[in-house]
Motif scaffolding. Structure first.
Motif, PDB file in Angstrom:
ATOM      1  N   SER A 131      36.139  45.051  38.002  1.00 23.40           N
ATOM      2  CA  SER A 131      37.235  44.499  37.199  1.00 23.40           C
ATOM      3  C   SER A 131      36.698  43.502  36.182  1.00 23.40           C
ATOM      4  O   SER A 131      36.056  42.517  36.560  1.00 23.40           O
TER       5      SER A 131
ATOM      6  N   GLN B 138      41.336  47.706  32.850  1.00 26.53           N
ATOM      7  CA  GLN B 138      41.817  46.980  34.018  1.00 26.53           C
ATOM      8  C   GLN B 138      40.778  47.010  35.127  1.00 26.53           C
ATOM      9  O   GLN B 138      40.425  45.983  35.704  1.00 26.53           O
ATOM     10  N   GLU B 139      40.260  48.219  35.417  1.00 29.90           N
ATOM     11  CA  GLU B 139      39.211  48.346  36.416  1.00 29.90           C
ATOM     12  C   GLU B 139      38.578  49.724  36.329  1.00 29.90           C
ATOM     13  O   GLU B 139      39.157  50.668  35.776  1.00 29.90           O
TER      14      GLU B 139
ATOM     15  N   LYS C 234      44.652  48.618  31.215  1.00 32.60           N
ATOM     16  CA  LYS C 234      45.582  47.573  31.612  1.00 32.60           C
ATOM     17  C   LYS C 234      47.025  48.057  31.435  1.00 32.60           C
ATOM     18  O   LYS C 234      47.368  48.679  30.440  1.00 32.60           O
TER      19      LYS C 234
END
Length: 383
Positions: A191, A200-201, A221
């Motif tokens: 992340s 986001q990750e 995201k």
């Protein structure tokens, strides 16, 4: 399969995870024994570098992209442009000792790449063409791996070196209750700490038994589903049958020969890279990095249109067979969907997808990064 997927995943892990030991976070009943990020990285490196490479395997890989990109010109199923949206399946057989087969079936056609030791064939059913690939004399068997070579380092030492050099731009956790293609996997969840990143990750799934990467997912995201995903939907770690690596051109097929090699075009690429690097720069850090380089749409389209010719005189797209998209049509289509923007830095056109933002300025610059439009325009003001 032997050098590409596993090593690329290891490179992503090593380049992204933050420094210092990170212990696995367990949610629910663990399916696999707890492993730290450092331990998993060492396991992945060891699996890749062991004698014989990754174990023989076969399976089906599915690639899904939902990037929210502007409308693109129509392209054939084998074109790289077709991979930027929708879902695509690839069947893979890996038999070690230089044996690999990759098949990409479409609704009506199929392409196959078959490699068996020193022989390689590319079959395109749409054109009924079988191309025998010849490695250029003096060309290396494969490109250098994108991670440090092991000398006297153990996998654990290499893992620690990568961790120490990674910086502090990423939070990482480990999930050991996930499943991919019916097999329990460890998931490394990376992340970004930078607020300006669109990512986001990133989730990298390592097989719980062999530590071979089975899936990579990139989440934007604000999205509950991955914007980009590639991974096995079915996998078997048993040696594929020998007939999977044999190929005979069908009766009536057009047979061609084409010479390939990793060194082809090296001088031209080096000259172009040297020219671009002279004026290119990087703004920002970590996941909020923005690349700034000179760009001319006309020159880019002209260079991209250059393609090697087969013996029959037909052109193949750059970097692969069947790349039938018109580079100028691609550029025109993207620019038509771009948003005009301006500021103290000047004016230009902004292209935003779920994961990448690009800015073409009127003064001849291209800014690209996995960042928000605000970060891109901020970088544009740093001339």
């Amino acid at each position: 399969m032997r050098w590409g997927v596993p090593v690329a995943a290891v490179a992503v892990i090593g380049a992204a995870i933050g420094a210092g030991p990170v212990i696995a976070a367990v949610s629910g009943e663990p399916v696999l024994p707890e492993r730290s990020a450092e331990q998993l990285l060492a396991d992945a490196v060891a699996a890749t570098h062991k004698e014989g490479g990754i174990p023989p395997m076969s399976g089906t890989v599915q690639q899904t992209a939902s990037l929210g990109i502007p409308a693109l010109p129509a392209a054939g199923g084998s074109s790289p442009l077709s991979l930027l949206s929708g879902s695509h399946e690839v069947k893979v057989w890996y038999g070690a000792a230089g044996k690999l087969r990759v098949a990409m079936p479409t609704q009506l056609n199929e392409t196959n790449l078959v490699i068996n030791g020193g022989q390689a064939w590319y079959w395109d059913s749409a054109t009924n063409t079988a191309t025998k690939l010849k490695i250029k004399e003096g060309a290396p068997e494969r490109p250098a791996t994108p991670v440090p070579q092991q000398t006297d380092l153990t996998p654990q030492q290499l893992a620690q070196r990568l961790l120490d050099a990674a910086g502090e731009h990423t939070a990482i956790r480990v999930i050991n209750t996930a499943e991919v293609a019916g097999r329990p996997v460890y998931q490394l969840v990376l992340s970004p700490k930078e607020e300006g990143s669109l990512v986001q990750e990133v989730r990298i799934a390592l097989d719980g038994e062999t530590y071979v990467p089975l899936q990579v997912q990139v989440y934007a995201k604000g999205s509950a589903e991955p914007a980009y995903q590639v991974g096995f939907t079915q996998v078997t770690f048993t040696p594929p049958a020998a007939e999977n690596f044999t190929f005979t051109p069908p009766a009536g097929a057009k047979v061609e020969e084409q010479e390939v090699g990793f060194e082809s075009g090296k001088d031209q690429r080096a000259e172009h890279a040297e020219h671009v690097a002279g004026d290119a720069k990087v703004v920002g850090e970590g996941w909020a990095t923005v690349a700034v380089l000179p760009f001319d749409a006309g020159t880019f389209a002209k260079d991209a249109a250059k393609a090697p010719e087969s013996e029959s005189g037909e052109q193949h797209g750059p970097g692969g067979f069947g790349s039938d998209a018109d580079p100028q049509a691609l550029i025109d289509g993207v620019l038509q969907s771009a948003t005009p923007v301006s500021g103290t830095w000047g004016s230009g056109k902004l292209i935003k997808t779920k994961l990448v933002t690009a800015l073409l300025t009127d003064d001849g610059r291209l800014l690209v990064g996995a960042v928000t439009p605000e970060e891109i325009t901020k970088a544009a003001g740093l001339k």
